[in-house]
Scaffold this active site. Structure first.
Site, PDB file in Angstrom:
ATOM      1  N   GLU A  39       1.117  -0.521  -5.132  1.00 14.23           N
ATOM      2  CA  GLU A  39       0.181   0.577  -5.387  1.00 14.23           C
ATOM      3  C   GLU A  39       1.031   1.842  -5.478  1.00 14.23           C
ATOM      4  O   GLU A  39       1.357   2.452  -4.464  1.00 14.23           O
ATOM      5  CB  GLU A  39      -0.854   0.709  -4.270  1.00 14.23           C
ATOM      6  CG  GLU A  39      -1.906   1.757  -4.591  1.00 14.23           C
ATOM      7  CD  GLU A  39      -2.461   2.492  -3.373  1.00 14.23           C
ATOM      8  OE1 GLU A  39      -3.468   3.206  -3.529  1.00 14.23           O
ATOM      9  OE2 GLU A  39      -1.883   2.378  -2.277  1.00 14.23           O
ATOM     10  N   ASP A  57       0.824  -1.205   0.000  1.00 15.23           N
ATOM     11  CA  ASP A  57       0.000   0.000   0.000  1.00 15.23           C
ATOM     12  C   ASP A  57       0.861   1.259   0.000  1.00 15.23           C
ATOM     13  O   ASP A  57       1.932   1.304   0.608  1.00 15.23           O
ATOM     14  CB  ASP A  57      -0.892  -0.020   1.249  1.00 15.23           C
ATOM     15  CG  ASP A  57      -1.800   1.179   1.342  1.00 15.23           C
ATOM     16  OD1 ASP A  57      -2.633   1.368   0.439  1.00 15.23           O
ATOM     17  OD2 ASP A  57      -1.679   1.944   2.328  1.00 15.23           O
TER      18      ASP A  57
END
Length: 735
Positions: free
Chosen positions: A469, A414
């Protein structure tokens, strides 16, 4: 006499929780012909030393009414094995003395930890049930180099930090203690006294393998041996996983918020357990044709509204979903069904909850001390100091543990962009340049390379996939670390997602002015290995659900979504779709509610769901649609410039020459005789029509097939006249 058995200075320091070395005075200490035994047991009425057979060896006198006891027992040759019989006001307890045990952790493993070896974190830190000198108990170890004192506290000692102060293993900064007589299931935390004398709020174990269910915050001793001995049935899957070319096989990922995918409203809206999810989610994912399920973060997190992106226990599956071995059972059953399992993983930041990592030992241990580096302005969280050797090892060990202990097939990392740039979301003067004066976070670059090398190396099970990401144009995210890249296997294509969603939001009459948004992604489509993400981030915070973004009436919105899905599944790149989007949920994602499954009572929504199922199945069955996802040779434009009609056409192919052609009409105007160049002569079968009646469309199309004739068009020697349905995508394949 008592003064010689227990020095006053030691008594005062122990009772005040300030003693620098409790093992120097507590437990057994030899004198000529006898052994002095000292203990701190606040609240005890009396204490006796017993032999293992129960014979009394001596009485420990109360030398301080606050709970200090001391006495002598016979030496009888070597160091005696004795038990402490403690008379509490309401019961007698007979236990081994925690301070009768020597050092626990090997110097070599501590040196490996200090050197940044992630595997060493797994080998030494956390709470581990163990048997030492024929005594069962739990070995606790925690890193807190700047603490003046660390104690383990729990139900087993009344949460009293004076009972079990730990031993500091210099120079590693690791504190250790073996507590006899307890085992798996015990709740515990650490009580730390900072270097400045402050007693900090009780801290959860950073390396806990299990936790209490929120809102409770204690760590729980996990049955590590049972987890490590879990009866896996996925040997075939794990053997085949590294042998499959991850870049050439189909990937269609169903992104799931485990807490809300299917709540139980009749039981206070609780989340489903892992076993319940295995019964319901796995067959659903399998039936829908998805190849993988990706969970939003499942490491324990205190605040449900964070969706898991603010974890406090990086090694522990959230207790919201039941015992931690339930997650192992889920993964095992997913693999048996042919479904891979990915987990979102958060190394960029952590919350400042008082029981968590923030100011863990009274200093900025896991985070940066300078708020220009250590506080995230967007999320008001603490930023991991990944440049610190032990912190980087701690985080990489967490990812390694998910791969080893739970057989996850990959992690999606993330907020990588927030790690790579020192000025991310920061104004001038609010960030610290790197050593060269630049904005690049060199420490994060080194950490991410180390992370990927670890997960792709011998320490991890073979075949683990890493996905970034990363929302910027940072070069080489998926390039090998040896070539200067970050080493990820895939990267989310955020640019493609933003551009194409912006296009389909436009009224069809205006789409001609935004045509390039649909074609620009192919300019860089093969510069990295991409996943096309329609994730949870696109259906929250007022953005609207996917179908709600589309203009027009309900029919046009659903038709546009179907056409867009057809475009996406034919486009180069692996696929990801967030739960609820597969049946065109109108509402945004809400973490405290369940997707609106009742919409499936409506034929239009069942049609969208059926379309996604068929897209997945066809995508997996047609090598042309996935084998060269990451290579320019697998794609060619046929029509990329018909902005006036908002029509696109392109060919997908594999190395064996298999072909699929996609044609998209993003206006509500049917095109009765639209010529499209085709790469081969003869009959072309209509493989997919998003306007088909079973999907909720008008059933306009080409009666199942078209013939390519020797009429050159769009750079091809053959072409066919097609009927293009309104707001629809067609896929054609040579018959």
């Amino acid at each position: 006499m008592t003064d010689t058995l227990f020095e006053r200075s030691d008594i005062d320091a122990l009772l005040a929780g300030r003693h620098p070395d409790p093992f120097a005075c507590l437990g057994p200490h030899g004198q000529t012909g006898q052994v002095v035994v000292r203990a701190v047991l606040p609240g005890a009425k009396s204490v006796h030393a017993l032999s293992p057979e129960g014979a009394e060896l001596g009485t420990l006198a109360c030398v301080d009414r606050a709970g200090c006891f001391a006495g002598t027992i016979p030496r009888n040759g070597g160091a005696p094995h004795y038990l402490l019989a403690i008379d509490w006001p309401d019961a007698r307890q007979v236990i081994d003395d925690a301070y009768a045990f020597g050092t626990l952790l090997d110097d070599a493993v501590l040196a490996r930890f200090s050197a940044g070896d992630p595997a060493a974190v797994l080998d030494c830190l956390g709470a581990t049930p163990a048997r030492i000198d024929d005594t069962d108990g739990v070995r606790f170890a925690v890193w807190a180099p700047n603490a003046q004192r660390v104690s383990v506290v729990g139900d087993f000692n009344g949460w009293d930090g004076r009972r079990h102060p730990m031993r500091l293993r210099r120079p590693s900064g690791v504190w250790e203690l073996f507590v006899p007589g307890i085992g798996a299931g015990e709740c515990y935390k650490y009580e730390l006294r900072a270097a400045d004398g402050r007693v900090l709020p009780h801290k959860s174990d950073p390396c806990a393998r299990a936790t209490e269910a929120p809102p409770r915050t204690a760590s729980v001793v996990a049955d590590v041996a049972a987890l490590d001995a879990f009866a896996w049935h996925d040997e075939g899957w794990m053997h085949a996983r590294p042998r499959a070319d991850r870049y050439r096989v189909p990937w269609s990922i169903y992104e799931v918020h485990a807490e809300s995918w299917q709540r139980v409203p009749e039981e206070m809206n609780r989340s489903a357990t892992w076993d319940e999810l295995a019964e319901r989610l796995i067959p659903y994912v399998q039936g829908m044709g998805f190849t993988h399920v990706e969970f939003m973060p499942i490491a324990e997190y205190p605040f449900g509204g964070s969706w898991g992106y603010q974890p406090v226990a990086q090694f522990a599956p959230s207790a919201r979903f039941g015992p931690v071995d339930g997650f192992a059972r889920f993964v095992d059953r997913a693999h048996a069904a042919g479904i891979g399992v990915l987990v979102d993983w958060v190394p960029a930041h952590f919350p400042d909850d008082p029981h968590g990592l923030a100011q863990f030992d009274g200093t900025a241990l896991y985070e940066h001390a300078d708020p220009r580096e250590g506080l995230h302005p967007d999320w008001h969280t603490c930023v991991f100091n990944v440049g610190r050797t032990e912190v980087g090892a701690f985080l990489a060990a967490s990812a390694l543990a998910w791969a080893r202990r739970y057989h996850v097939d990959g992690i999606r990392v993330d907020a990588v962009a927030s790690m790579l740039y020192r000025d991310y979301s920061r104004a001038e003067g609010e960030w610290v340049p790197n050593v060269h004066g630049g904005r690049e976070n060199l420490e994060s670059v080194a950490f991410l390379r180390m992370l990927n090398d670890t997960l792709h190396g011998a320490a991890a099970p073979a075949g683990v996939v890493t996905v970034a990401e990363e929302s910027t144009a940072w070069p080489g995210v998926t390039a090998p670390t040896g070539d200067g890249g970050l080493g990820f296997d895939f990267k989310w294509n955020m640019g493609w997602m933003h551009d194409t969603l912006a296009y389909v939001r436009e009224d069809p009459v205006h789409r001609r002015y935004h045509h390039d948004r649909m074609t620009f992604g192919l300019v860089y489509a093969f510069s990295e290995r991409f996943v096309l993400p329609l994730s949870h981030d696109e259906v929250v915070h007022g953005k609207g659900s996917l179908v709600a973004k589309m203009p027009g009436d309900a029919w046009q919105r659903l038709a546009t979504l179907r056409a867009y899905f057809g475009f996406m599944w034919a486009h180069p790149g692996k696929k990801l779709l967030f739960m609820g989007s597969e049946f065109a949920q109108w509402a945004e994602f809400a973490h405290d509610a369940t997707p609106h499954w009742d919409l499936l009572d409506a034929p239009a929504h069942r049609g969208v769901q059926r379309l996604v199922r068929d897209l997945n199945r066809t995508y997996a069955a047609e090598p042309a649609l996935h084998a060269l996802d990451c290579h320019a040779a697998g794609f060619s434009w046929l029509i990329g410039d018909d902005r006036d009609n908002s029509v696109f056409a392109f060919a997908r192919r594999d190395e064996a020459g298999h072909l699929v052609v996609a044609i998209c009409n993003f206006t509500p105007v049917p095109r009765a005789s639209y010529r499209v160049g085709l790469p081969a002569p003869g009959q072309w079968r209509e493989l997919m029509n998003t306007d088909a009646a079973p999907y909720g469309g008008t059933n306009a199309g080409n009666d199942g097939a078209v013939w390519a004739e020797a009429v050159p068009a769009h750079g091809e020697a053959w072409s066919a006249l097609l009927r293009l349905p309104p707001l629809a995508t067609l896929w054609l394949r040579p018959a």
